[in-house]
Design an enzyme around this catalytic site. Structure first.
Site, PDB file in Angstrom:
ATOM      1  N   ARG A  87       1.229  -1.297   0.084  1.00  0.00           N
ATOM      2  CA  ARG A  87       0.300  -0.008   0.212  1.00  0.00           C
ATOM      3  C   ARG A  87       1.234   1.044   0.476  1.00  0.00           C
ATOM      4  O   ARG A  87       1.901   1.457   1.473  1.00  0.00           O
ATOM      5  CB  ARG A  87      -0.821   0.218   1.038  1.00  0.00           C
ATOM      6  N   ARG A  96      -5.024   1.726  -5.153  1.00  0.00           N
ATOM      7  CA  ARG A  96      -4.113   0.972  -4.007  1.00  0.00           C
ATOM      8  C   ARG A  96      -4.346  -0.258  -4.313  1.00  0.00           C
ATOM      9  O   ARG A  96      -4.777  -0.382  -4.680  1.00  0.00           O
ATOM     10  CB  ARG A  96      -4.304   1.401  -2.988  1.00  0.00           C
ATOM     11  N   ASP A  99      -7.068  -1.781   0.297  1.00  0.00           N
ATOM     12  CA  ASP A  99      -7.371  -0.811   1.515  1.00  0.00           C
ATOM     13  C   ASP A  99      -8.366  -1.981   2.533  1.00  0.00           C
ATOM     14  O   ASP A  99      -8.981  -3.068   2.401  1.00  0.00           O
ATOM     15  CB  ASP A  99      -8.335   0.198   0.620  1.00  0.00           C
ATOM     16  N   ASP A 101     -10.284  -1.197   5.870  1.00  0.00           N
ATOM     17  CA  ASP A 101     -11.058  -0.322   6.676  1.00  0.00           C
ATOM     18  C   ASP A 101     -11.186  -1.211   7.819  1.00  0.00           C
ATOM     19  O   ASP A 101     -12.807  -1.883   7.646  1.00  0.00           O
ATOM     20  CB  ASP A 101     -12.117   0.934   5.744  1.00  0.00           C
TER      21      ASP A 101
END
Ligand SMILES: Nc1ncnc2c1ncn2[C@@H]1O[C@H](COP(=O)(O)OP(=O)(O)OP(=O)(O)O)[C@@H](O)[C@H]1O
Ligand SMILES: Nc1nc2c(c(=O)[nH]1)N=C(CO)CN2
Length: 161
Positions: A87, A96, A99, A101
């Site tokens: 990343r 990217r 990711d 989250d």
């Protein structure tokens, strides 16, 4: 133990290979048990100006975990996995390789300099809401309400792979 929802996304490199490796690594993390993995969706890149059809498309989905570690420790795990998979944070909402989250952590509502719960933009993202519904039709986003209602209002397109 706490039930948590993690959203994954990737629009660079071998997206599905990276996602599979990251999900496997998460499952093998001490203190983290995999409960469910959503279907994967093809989604157009959302940028500040809206949909960017010139950017590489994303693969998106969510995993549900049961965890004995706290939210900040789980964020550390997620950010470590992002770094392991190359990343690079070059620009805001840039493309990217991976990711991860933290969308929801046991219904917690909190905010500090590193972590805001629930994720502050999840409520408007079909690429998060749709896969979350696939694995939990009764999901509720703390402070925002039923995920099914939020999904109905979200406009970004998602196509199941
Ligand atoms: N719920 C959360 N999940 C992941 N990161 C978070 C969360 N809340 C705050 N952050 C912080 O956001 C910072 C930026 O994260 P990142 O660069 O992945 O943002 P992004 O994924 O590009 O954009 P977005 O936050 O809109 O999804 C991270 O360094 C992290 O400390
Ligand atoms: N389709 C799609 N667009 C995005 C995504 C994402 O995961 N999928 N993540 C972003 C920043 O977190 C910004 N834009």
């Amino acid at each position: 133990m706490t039930r948590a929802v993690v959203a994954f996304g990737a629009n660079l490199g071998a997206r599905e290979v990276t996602i599979d490796a990251a999900v496997r690594a998460l499952a093998e993390t001490p203190g983290v048990e995999l409960v469910a993995v959503s279907p994967i969706y093809e989604t157009p890149a959302i940028k500040d100006s809206g949909v960017d059809h010139d950017a590489p498309g994303y693969l998106n989905g969510v995993v549900v975990v049961e965890t004995g570690i706290d939210a900040h420790a789980l964020l550390d795990v997620l950010q470590g996995l992002e770094q392991e998979h190359g990343r690079v944070r070059a620009e805001h909402w840039g493309d990217r390789t991976l990711d991860l989250d933290l969308i929801d952590f046991g219904g917690a509502v909190s905010s500090d300099e590193r972590l805001e719960l629930p994720h502050p933009r999840a409520w408007q993202r079909a690429f998060v809401l749709q896969p979350w519904l696939d694995v939990d039709p009764d999901a509720v986003l703390p402070g925002r309400g039923p995920v099914a209602e939020l999904r109905a209002a979200a406009r970004d397109e998602v196509v199941r792979r």
